[in-house]
Scaffold this active site. Structure first.
Site, PDB file in Angstrom:
ATOM      1  N   ASP A  31       0.850  -1.201   0.000  1.00 33.27           N
ATOM      2  CA  ASP A  31       0.000   0.000   0.000  1.00 33.27           C
ATOM      3  C   ASP A  31       0.881   1.245   0.000  1.00 33.27           C
ATOM      4  O   ASP A  31       1.966   1.250   0.578  1.00 33.27           O
ATOM      5  CB  ASP A  31      -0.887   0.008   1.255  1.00 33.27           C
ATOM      6  CG  ASP A  31      -2.189   0.750   1.039  1.00 33.27           C
ATOM      7  OD1 ASP A  31      -3.252   0.102   1.071  1.00 33.27           O
ATOM      8  OD2 ASP A  31      -2.150   1.986   0.831  1.00 33.27           O
ATOM      9  N   ASP A  56       4.214   1.822  -4.155  1.00 38.60           N
ATOM     10  CA  ASP A  56       3.192   2.329  -5.081  1.00 38.60           C
ATOM     11  C   ASP A  56       3.061   1.347  -6.247  1.00 38.60           C
ATOM     12  O   ASP A  56       4.082   1.000  -6.863  1.00 38.60           O
ATOM     13  CB  ASP A  56       3.643   3.717  -5.570  1.00 38.60           C
ATOM     14  CG  ASP A  56       2.499   4.485  -6.191  1.00 38.60           C
ATOM     15  OD1 ASP A  56       1.889   3.958  -7.146  1.00 38.60           O
ATOM     16  OD2 ASP A  56       2.203   5.585  -5.700  1.00 38.60           O
ATOM     17  N   ASN A  97       1.497  -3.826 -13.880  1.00 36.06           N
ATOM     18  CA  ASN A  97       2.530  -4.364 -12.976  1.00 36.06           C
ATOM     19  C   ASN A  97       2.057  -5.641 -12.284  1.00 36.06           C
ATOM     20  O   ASN A  97       2.819  -6.601 -12.132  1.00 36.06           O
ATOM     21  CB  ASN A  97       2.936  -3.304 -11.948  1.00 36.06           C
ATOM     22  CG  ASN A  97       3.810  -2.232 -12.580  1.00 36.06           C
ATOM     23  OD1 ASN A  97       4.557  -2.509 -13.529  1.00 36.06           O
ATOM     24  ND2 ASN A  97       3.718  -1.013 -12.083  1.00 36.06           N
ATOM     25  N   GLY A 100       1.879  -8.414 -14.952  1.00 36.63           N
ATOM     26  CA  GLY A 100       3.239  -8.845 -15.321  1.00 36.63           C
ATOM     27  C   GLY A 100       3.798  -9.790 -14.277  1.00 36.63           C
ATOM     28  O   GLY A 100       4.408 -10.821 -14.605  1.00 36.63           O
ATOM     29  N   ARG A 104       4.756 -13.771 -14.667  1.00 37.69           N
ATOM     30  CA  ARG A 104       6.100 -14.290 -14.362  1.00 37.69           C
ATOM     31  C   ARG A 104       6.075 -15.438 -13.374  1.00 37.69           C
ATOM     32  O   ARG A 104       6.767 -16.429 -13.534  1.00 37.69           O
ATOM     33  CB  ARG A 104       6.977 -13.176 -13.779  1.00 37.69           C
ATOM     34  CG  ARG A 104       7.933 -12.568 -14.773  1.00 37.69           C
ATOM     35  CD  ARG A 104       9.052 -11.777 -14.112  1.00 37.69           C
ATOM     36  NE  ARG A 104       8.640 -10.941 -13.023  1.00 37.69           N
ATOM     37  CZ  ARG A 104       8.191  -9.692 -13.134  1.00 37.69           C
ATOM     38  NH1 ARG A 104       8.074  -9.140 -14.315  1.00 37.69           N
ATOM     39  NH2 ARG A 104       7.851  -9.003 -12.074  1.00 37.69           N
ATOM     40  N   TYR A 143     -11.503   7.441 -12.979  1.00 40.02           N
ATOM     41  CA  TYR A 143     -11.778   6.197 -12.249  1.00 40.02           C
ATOM     42  C   TYR A 143     -12.477   5.187 -13.174  1.00 40.02           C
ATOM     43  O   TYR A 143     -12.020   4.054 -13.323  1.00 40.02           O
ATOM     44  CB  TYR A 143     -12.645   6.514 -11.038  1.00 40.02           C
ATOM     45  CG  TYR A 143     -12.957   5.349 -10.135  1.00 40.02           C
ATOM     46  CD1 TYR A 143     -11.985   4.811  -9.291  1.00 40.02           C
ATOM     47  CD2 TYR A 143     -14.237   4.794 -10.102  1.00 40.02           C
ATOM     48  CE1 TYR A 143     -12.279   3.751  -8.438  1.00 40.02           C
ATOM     49  CE2 TYR A 143     -14.538   3.736  -9.243  1.00 40.02           C
ATOM     50  CZ  TYR A 143     -13.561   3.222  -8.421  1.00 40.02           C
ATOM     51  OH  TYR A 143     -13.863   2.173  -7.578  1.00 40.02           O
TER      52      TYR A 143
END
Ligand code: NAD
Ligand code: UDP
Length: 310
Positions: A31, A56, A97, A100, A104, A143
């Protein structure tokens, strides 16, 4: 399992971390504390299976995990409009992110999407097949469109890279650990009623929402994660619909408050009606909300009394 919860120090995220620990999992809570608070997870800090990471989601991260719940994103209109460009980055780059990482390490990943993908809906109640009515250039677009793009990314990673995704569309959910200045309607009305301040109704209060208590939501979301039949998107919410004026009157009655109702300008693009069609969740997850508004308010009001010391 090792489970990553992004946005884990927020309202829903902190309750989710607690439940996952209760099931015996290792929980990594990530967070940036924009709307989340360390105090929401303070009681978990001594648990050896819990780890809090200040990070972040816009910046890449790597962890060996089996599950990812992606909840990182401010959810209140006040907070997501505070820095709209950051909100888009959080939704879109955060999704990239997380996806990804899922690709992986071969983790299953769930996206906390939203009823806002339906915008100001012209179909009522809203089934998952409804494609929505979003203003792409309005104040809520950062949003709504951010979350829509995140859904797009989830399904493209699923099709292109076989990432094991789940997508839930959450309808207005409330409960303990919402911030007193969160800005969303349930917390605003409870705080105002407890303080004896005017209850701020935006517009004439005839717009509707359907309010889900957080325990019901979390049960549906976790069921969605751990079933193998469907990737979603699936609506999770309580289909009992109220006007905002009815909500205000219910809160005043519950608290026996002296507050009066005042009308304030209606924010632009404020959806006029919202109610989930939950037939998919009922059929595929065998899930139904159990806690109706009055009972949910009874469970939420004491939390605000405590933090406001009223
Ligand atoms: P919340 O604001 O309490 O939680 C969001 C959390 O994400 C906070 O802890 C915040 O600090 C964190 N966060 C925000 N930006 C971040 C970033 N860039 N990097 C890392 N962390 C970041 O709100 P909530 O109600 O708990 O919502 C949780 C999720 O559920 C959100 O994704 C929201 O869009 C979704 N959702 C909630 C509702 C609802 O009614 N509560 C409805 C629809 C969707
Ligand atoms: N609302 C209101 N008074 C408030 C806060 C919100 O009348 O103090 C209204 C708002 O205009 C909207 C509804 O309540 O019609 C739900 O608002 P919220 O911000 O909780 O969620 P969302 O609009 O994203 O569903």
């Amino acid at each position: 399992m090792v489970i990553l919860v992004t946005g884990g120090a927020g309202f829903l995220g902190s309750h989710l971390c607690e439940r996952l620990l209760g099931q015996g999992h290792e929980v990594l809570c990530l967070d940036n504390f924009f709307t989340g608070r360390r105090r929401n997870v303070l009681h978990l800090m001594d648990n050896p299976h819990f780890e809090l990471v200040r990070h972040d989601v816009v910046d890449p991260f790597k962890f060996e995990v089996d599950r990812i719940y992606n909840l990182a994103c401010p959810a209140s209109p006040v907070h997501y409009q505070y820095n709209p460009i950051k909100t888009v980055k959080t939704s879109v780059m955060g999704a990239i992110n997380c996806l990804g990482l899922a690709k992986r390490v071969g983790a299953r990943i769930l996206q906390a999407s939203t009823s806002e993908v339906y915008g100001d809906p012209e179909v009522h109640p809203q089934p998952e097949s409804y494609r929505g009515n979003v203003n792409p250039i309005g104040l809520r677009a950062c949003y709504d469109e951010g979350k829509r793009c995140a859904e797009t990314l989830f399904f493209d990673y699923h099709r292109e890279n076989k990432v094991d995704i789940r997508v839930v569309r959450i309808f207005n959910t409330y409960g303990p650990r919402m911030l007193p200045d969160d800005g969303r309607v349930v917390s605003n009305f409870i705080v105002q009623a407890l303080k004896g301040e005017d209850i701020t109704i935006y517009g004439d209060g005839s717009q509707t929402r359907s309010f889900c208590f957080m325990d019901d939501l979390l049960e549906g979301m976790m069921k969605m994660m751990e079933q193998n039949e469907c990737v979603g998107p699936i609506n999770i919410g309580n289909p009992n619909e109220f006007t905002i004026r009815q909500l205000a009157q219910t809160v005043i009655k519950k608290i026996d408050s002296k507050s009066s109702l005042v009308e304030m300008p209606l924010p632009s693009d404020d959806p006029t009606q919202r109610k989930p069609d939950i037939s998919q969740a009922q059929k595929l997850l065998d899930w139904n909300p159990r806690i109706e508004l009055e009972e949910g308010l009874d469970k939420t009001i004491p939390y605000f009394q405590e933090i406001l010391e009223i």
